[in-house]
Design an enzyme around this catalytic site. Structure first.
Site: not given
Ligand code: NAD
Length: 269
Positions: A155, A159
């Site tokens: 990744h 991450k």
């Molecule tokens: P990112 O850091 O770009 O986005 C996460 C966002 O959540 C940030 O903008 C952060 O400020 C916000 N956040 C944190 N605490 C919060 C709260 N209490 N309330 C509201 N918003 C809040 O990360 P990302 O790349 O978008 O990934 C986010 C999550 O999704 C990670 O855990 C990642 O591993 C996961 N993910 C899952 C899949 C899937 O298919 N299930 C795919 C990609 C990423």
């Protein structure tokens, strides 16, 4: 029209989900939430994403917009997900959780809370990966104990959790099929004079580099041959599309915890 609230609305996944919902029939964004203190709180979510004004302001707490939605989509951070689900339960809203890196305690809390609302939890929402889950279960059952199992996941360098939730789920599917305890036989990286590989080991190796969206390779290594199954995500849109499909599906289900196998109808096939 299904009304969605996107948690982490200014994040990488949240942004793609909001953008794709804006061009998807039958669902619309009515709320977006960011962590307290985020610089985009109070701004229009569409403006930030170059979609024009959507009339949806980014809030700093789910309780401020929860009433407007049918379903809450969460791609945030593992330590805030349980609180978000509690708010969903209190307000009888459906929830889609894509956030990974959940601890065992957080998983337990989610399982308990999901008895009181409709909830999907999936560490990987891509259709291709979920088909691969099914294939791995089948292949491990045929190959049995004669083939060494190794998983390599790669990744991007931003991450936060490792190994990926997807790699862990792949390992768990194979461990269950081979009747092995993953806590005992999972091996996360190797170094030094560690001796010969135990036959039952399931190796899980992590690569973090550049802007790799997500790659998972599962190797079944035998004597004189090996099989490799690879999934490569080209962009985040496959996850975002899966999350939107899940959101449209979950609103009509009974209370309980589901995953993408349920959404895609792969559970019984
Ligand atoms: P990112 O850091 O770009 O986005 C996460 C966002 O959540 C940030 O903008 C952060 O400020 C916000 N956040 C944190 N605490 C919060 C709260 N209490 N309330 C509201 N918003 C809040 O990360 P990302 O790349 O978008 O990934 C986010 C999550 O999704 C990670 O855990 C990642 O591993 C996961 N993910 C899952 C899949 C899937 O298919 N299930 C795919 C990609 C990423």
């Amino acid at each position: 029209m299904i009304k969605a609230i996107v948690m982490g609305g200014a994040g990488r996944m949240g942004g793609r989900i909001i953008t794709l919902i804006s061009s998807t029939d039958g669902i619309e964004v009515v709320g977006a939430v960011e962590r307290k203190g985020h610089p985009l709180i109070g701004t229009d979510v569409g403006q930030n994403l170059g979609l024009g004004t959507l009339g949806v302001t980014i809030d700093d707490d789910l309780s401020k917009c929860v009433e407007k939605g049918d379903v809450i989509i969460d791609f945030t951070h593992h330590d805030v997900v349980v609180d978000h689900l509690k708010t969903a339960v209190e307000n009888k809203k459906a929830m889609v959780i894509g956030t990974t890196g959940l601890t065992a305690d957080e998983m337990e809390s989610i399982k308990k809370l999901a008895e009181k609302t409709r909830c999907i939890l999936a560490p990987n929402m891509s259709v291709g990966v979920n088909v691969m889950f099914k294939v791995l279960d089948y292949v491990a059952g045929i190959l049995g104990d004669d083939f060494d199992v190794e998983i390599v996941e790669a990744h991007h360098n931003l991450k936060k959790d490792a190994p990926s939730g997807t790699a862990v789920k792949m390992a768990q599917i194979i461990a269950d099929q081979l009747e092995r305890d993953l806590d005992t036989y999972g091996v996360y990286g190797r170094k030094g004079v560690i001796g010969e590989r135990r036959k039952e080991e399931i190796g899980i190796q992590t690569v973090r580099a550049g802007d790799i969206v997500g790659e998972h390779t599962v190797i079944f290594g035998g004597i004189g041959e090996r099989l490799e199954f690879i999934h490569r995500a080209h962009s985040r849109d496959n996850f975002a599309k899966g999350a939107i499909r899940a959101a449209k599906w979950i609103v009509n289900q009974n209370n309980g915890l589901y995953d993408m196998q349920d959404v895609l109808g792969l559970r019984e096939s």
